[in-house]
Design an enzyme around this catalytic site. Sequence first.
Site: not given
Lengths: 282, 282
Positions: B32, B34, B37, B148-150, B176, B186
């Site tokens: 999914f 975006h 990714h 780096l969001k995770d 992003i 997602s």
Amino acid sequence: MKVVKTIPELKEFVQTEKKAGRQIGLVPTMGFLHEGHLSLAEKARKENDIVIMTIFVNPLQFGPGEDFERYPRDLERDEKLAASAGVDCLFVPEVEEMYPQPSIITMTVTGRADKLCGEKRPGHFDGVATVVTKLFHLTEPDKAYFGLKDAQQFAVIAGLVESLNFPVEVIGVETIREEDGLAKSSRNVYLTEDERSKAPHLQKALQLGVQTAERGKKSPAEIKQLTNDYLQSHAGAAVDYVELLSYPELEPLEKAHGKMILAAAIKYSKARLIDNIIFNLN
Amino acid sequence: MKVVKTIPELKEFVQTEKKAGRQIGLVPTMGFLHEGHLSLAEKARKENDIVIMTIFVNPLQFGPGEDFERYPRDLERDEKLAASAGVDCLFVPEVEEMYPQPSIITMTVTGRADKLCGEKRPGHFDGVATVVTKLFHLTEPDKAYFGLKDAQQFAVIAGLVESLNFPVEVIGVETIREEDGLAKSSRNVYLTEDERSKAPHLQKALQLGVQTAERGKKSPAEIKQLTNDYLQSHAGAAVDYVELLSYPELEPLEKAHGKMILAAAIKYSKARLIDNIIFNLN
């Protein structure tokens, strides 16, 4: 033969060989080499461009009260033997090189690990899986060679590779024996003269058990009992276990059939010896 | 772009590229796709000869009652986006391909895994470590890219690589965001219109906390309280946690200093959103 003690040196060697497109065979050992180890190195020599042997007495696979401290070591002799067997690179790290800080990952082996030696040595195969994972990552081998004397270890490593998709082919190599049938083992040096003379009965007992199965006795309980009785009366040692299981899954059997392992461990005054026969019945 | 669904096909692709001496960049995703990714794929494209993207919604990292079944999927669209970002090979396995039988190995992450999302999602990072291990072994990448969001996931994977000596360089890529500051995810499709309008306050709250620290407030409790208060009054969501920890070790701090992460998770009606800021104070 190159002898390296640090991970950066090893990685440099590996990267050079990989870039040159050479196929790497790995022989992981705990040192105090005997003909069993050398037969692994010789097979690796025949089947690969480059042979890496590692010598590392892995503290993670020894339990409290086991022989980690007094495990026999003789690096000078090992270097000569490894070179003579055609090893290209010998990796001999200190414990701090392999475990510089606490790992954030714990690997636990289930199923294949809680039988045979695993039952007597809790955590042993977790330590084996961890160090083999690290050595595979450090040496990036195409093929890796393990002795079938440690048949459960081989089953665990084959399962590790399958479960986690390691890009490594693991190869089990037949046990090398003394003329009287005793499996070669670094721990044989612990035996007294009297114990050494009786130790070949370990393999004889297993042969007796397998022959009994091949002649038609299909009850695992009876096969184990016969093997155990022979050990009790001939080996002069405490019998740790006698087991008949499917191989490599190491599941209990209702009757002897398919691919199996008959395995035993016995305890002398300072040495615990293991041996096994892997065999097929259709 | 080659799309492969089975491990033998993937391994054939990887072996061909490795033999040709080409450097492989890996972008593991749950699909999914975006812009987040795609920014990973574009970076991988610049830094490697070959880019492999994987799309696999990994059941092992979802807990009971989490959104494994309804996690958004759109393979047709993903294929187009991956191709446009310069991906050479897209690996899209079924669950049975990745987990054909029960694994004999369990990987457990300690330390970095029991804080933040790990506390709320027990076993989540064990599942992440396992699937990343398998994907690393299957694709043999030189470099692997993670968002780096995770940030906790990245800390765990960096620790995994270090602890087990994977021959892979892991690269964390900046989050992003939408124009209003909401991190691309997602799971944003789960938001109602009203929730979507309020969700950017998650990042604003974190910015407020970081500014407070930068202006001299060094008490983690006060920084977290301020961030939390802002979220409570602006985000229109239940606050799951607000945490300030060292990064990447994720240890609690007596006062704000060094490399840190300020992270928060909030819960809307159908979506749990996470965001963070990694920052330095000397």
